[in-house]
Structure formats: structure tokens, C-alpha cells
Motif scaffolding. Sequence first.
Motif, PDB file in Angstrom:
ATOM      1  N   THR A  76      -7.008  -2.280  -4.235  1.00 43.54           N
ATOM      2  CA  THR A  76      -6.269  -1.022  -4.198  1.00 43.54           C
ATOM      3  C   THR A  76      -4.789  -1.271  -3.986  1.00 43.54           C
ATOM      4  OG1 THR A  76      -8.183   0.179  -3.356  1.00 43.54           O
ATOM      5  CG2 THR A  76      -6.024   1.189  -3.003  1.00 43.54           C
ATOM      6  N   ARG A  77      -4.467  -2.193  -3.088  1.00 40.34           N
ATOM      7  CA  ARG A  77      -3.063  -2.514  -2.818  1.00 40.34           C
ATOM      8  C   ARG A  77      -2.403  -3.147  -4.038  1.00 40.34           C
ATOM      9  NH1 ARG A  77      -1.764  -2.688   2.572  1.00 40.34           N
ATOM     10  NH2 ARG A  77      -0.522  -4.567   2.448  1.00 40.34           N
TER      11      ARG A  77
ATOM     12  N   GLU B 226      -7.846  -8.862   2.181  1.00 37.43           N
ATOM     13  CA  GLU B 226      -8.220  -7.689   2.957  1.00 37.43           C
ATOM     14  C   GLU B 226      -9.244  -6.887   2.167  1.00 37.43           C
ATOM     15  OE1 GLU B 226      -4.423  -5.851   3.325  1.00 37.43           O
ATOM     16  OE2 GLU B 226      -3.786  -7.091   5.017  1.00 37.43           O
ATOM     17  N   ALA B 227      -9.957  -6.008   2.849  1.00 43.15           N
ATOM     18  CA  ALA B 227     -10.999  -5.222   2.187  1.00 43.15           C
ATOM     19  C   ALA B 227     -10.432  -4.331   1.093  1.00 43.15           C
ATOM     20  CB  ALA B 227     -11.754  -4.385   3.217  1.00 43.15           C
ATOM     21  N   ASP B 228      -9.189  -3.854   1.263  1.00 43.54           N
ATOM     22  CA  ASP B 228      -8.581  -2.962   0.275  1.00 43.54           C
ATOM     23  C   ASP B 228      -7.581  -3.690  -0.621  1.00 43.54           C
ATOM     24  OD1 ASP B 228      -6.606  -3.448   2.147  1.00 43.54           O
ATOM     25  OD2 ASP B 228      -5.908  -1.359   2.234  1.00 43.54           O
ATOM     26  N   ARG B 229      -7.768  -4.982  -0.793  1.00 46.87           N
ATOM     27  CA  ARG B 229      -6.804  -5.793  -1.543  1.00 46.87           C
ATOM     28  C   ARG B 229      -6.588  -5.286  -2.970  1.00 46.87           C
ATOM     29  NH1 ARG B 229      -7.808 -12.201  -2.692  1.00 46.87           N
ATOM     30  NH2 ARG B 229      -5.664 -12.950  -2.557  1.00 46.87           N
TER      31      ARG B 229
ATOM     32  N   GLY C  93       0.790  -1.223   0.000  1.00 47.21           N
ATOM     33  CA  GLY C  93       0.000   0.000   0.000  1.00 47.21           C
ATOM     34  C   GLY C  93       0.823   1.275   0.000  1.00 47.21           C
TER      35      GLY C  93
ATOM     36  N   HIS D  60     -11.269  -9.968  -6.961  1.00 44.32           N
ATOM     37  CA  HIS D  60     -10.066  -9.167  -6.730  1.00 44.32           C
ATOM     38  C   HIS D  60      -9.021  -9.456  -7.795  1.00 44.32           C
ATOM     39  CE1 HIS D  60     -11.065  -9.248  -2.103  1.00 44.32           C
ATOM     40  NE2 HIS D  60     -11.988  -8.617  -2.818  1.00 44.32           N
TER      41      HIS D  60
ATOM     42  N   THR E 217      -1.811  -0.409  -6.601  1.00 46.91           N
ATOM     43  CA  THR E 217      -0.699   0.434  -6.158  1.00 46.91           C
ATOM     44  C   THR E 217       0.631  -0.229  -6.477  1.00 46.91           C
ATOM     45  OG1 THR E 217      -2.009   1.419  -4.372  1.00 46.91           O
ATOM     46  CG2 THR E 217       0.383   1.525  -4.138  1.00 46.91           C
TER      47      THR E 217
END
Length: 299
Positions: free
Chosen positions: A96-97, A91-94, A68, A132, A100
Motif C-alpha cells: 500500500t505504501r 511492514e504489513a502495509d508495504r 504512506g 511485495h 501510494t
Amino acid sequence: MSTTPAREAGRSHAPGPGVLAVTGSTGELGGRVARRLADAGVPQRLLVRAADRAPKLPGATAAVADYGDADALRAALSGVDTVFMVSAAEEADRVTRHLTFVDAAIAAGVKHLVYTSFVSAAPDSTFTLAHHHYATEQHLHASGLSHTILRDNLYLDFLPSLAVDGVIRGPAGEGRVAAVARDDVADVAVAVLGEPGRHAGQTYDLTGPFAITLEEAAATMTAVLNRPYRYEQETLQEAYASRAHYGAPAWQVDGWVSTYTAIAHGDLAEVSDRVERIAGHPPIDFAEVLRRLAPEPEV
């Protein structure tokens, strides 16, 4: 196997890996890849979240970066030609990570990225966490970065952890899963990393030698581990109820339950020959995985 055209946007890529970076070296898959590369005498840069956690391997150096943290990733990947990107923890923001990481790799000048995805990755996959992977794949395809996607089936090494007190419970019915050993995925990854240009633009489905039901998996565990195991069918409602006590967020419980429904729907049943064709040996079966996982007998 499905094949996606490489979009290199005029970027050249040497036949070999050049400077190589590996993520996930503290985990089960990335650790296997890193050890195989070290055993082969291949220098590598290990991207880790804490320097003291990096495995001590000959020819390996450590660089600290989190998926991240775009700035840290760009610094860690500076000068790297080829990177092995193990998918991030659930994870919930997988997504996005993941995005990135890909964007940081491009900014750092990485020439080729090898990503571990999932066999049923699609926007409407039964297995919800495969969404994802689909989003990450689409970003890679649109990025202009040369890449290879390894679409792994469920891991054979993971199947024993489905059993609680000797019972695998879930709504998988009589569906089959062509689960693959992490050792085989690591062998494929090392082969691809050795010749990234040869595998540019390719998407490989990686599976075991055959597809099994969870009832058959339980029977194999019983035979090899010499302890009783069984599979117990749950309805969808029972599956959600039996997992409610963990207090996990809804998206995670959906992922747990849809692992079984994806098997029931046949999404994970197709067997591929890619392990043998790329790694150069047949994939191992569940019994062999269990034997490798079993502790050495005391003498």
C-alpha cells in the motif's frame, strides 16, 4: 535481464535526470546513492521522514514525506523529474505504501521513477517478501509512468547479519546465492539516474560476480574477519521453531525463513552481468565487501 515495454502514454522525457529526488538517504543504499551524486556535483532533493535526519551533503536539500502520506509526497515531489525510490521497510502495509508513493509521483508530475525490487519477484516467489515487489512492479507497468526497475539479489553486506554467535542457521541446504554488494547497486543506480531515458522500460537483475553457498560464505567470513563462523542446516520445522522467540508476526517469520528456502530452491543463483555493463566495472565479491565493512585498525 528481462525487459518491460515502457508505457509513457505520450509523455516526453529529457535525456538527463532534470530535477532529481532520492529516497532512503538515511539508509544503507539510498545513502550511498545520495553521497555518490553529491560527490559528482549533482543537485538533489532528499525525501526524508524527519528533516533533521537528512544527511548534510553539498547540493542537497531536504523535503519531508512518508511513503504512506500522499499529500506530503505530492508536495515533496512537486517539480521533480526523476526519483530514486528505495523499497520501503518490511511492514504489513508495504505494498500500500509503495503504491501510494507511485501514485503521488504521477500526481506530482514526475517523469521517471527508478525502483529497487528483488530478483525473484513474482506472485509465487519462494521468498515471500518478493511478492511485495511483484505487486509494485505490476502497478508501475500499468501506471503509464516511465520507469526502470533494479532487481537486486540479496545484499552481500547483509550476509554477516545472518550469523548468530558465529553460526548461520537456516534451511538453505547447498543452494547458491549470487548476492550483490550495496556499493555495486548504488553505482548502477547513479548510472541509471544520470540517463533515465536510456534505461526507460528496463528491468535489470543485479548480482555479484558469482553464486556462493552459505557454507562458503561462512568460510569467507572466517578467513577475512579472523573469527570462526560456520553454516548449520535446519529443517523447515527447526527454522520456524528457532525464530519463534522473537515474537514477530507470521508474515515476517515467513519472510525470514523463505530467504533460506529461496536459496535452497535455486531462485537466487543466477549470475547477471548488468553491474559491469551499466556501472562500468566488475561487481565486487564477498571477501572485498567484508574488508570494506571491517573497522580500521587502531594505530
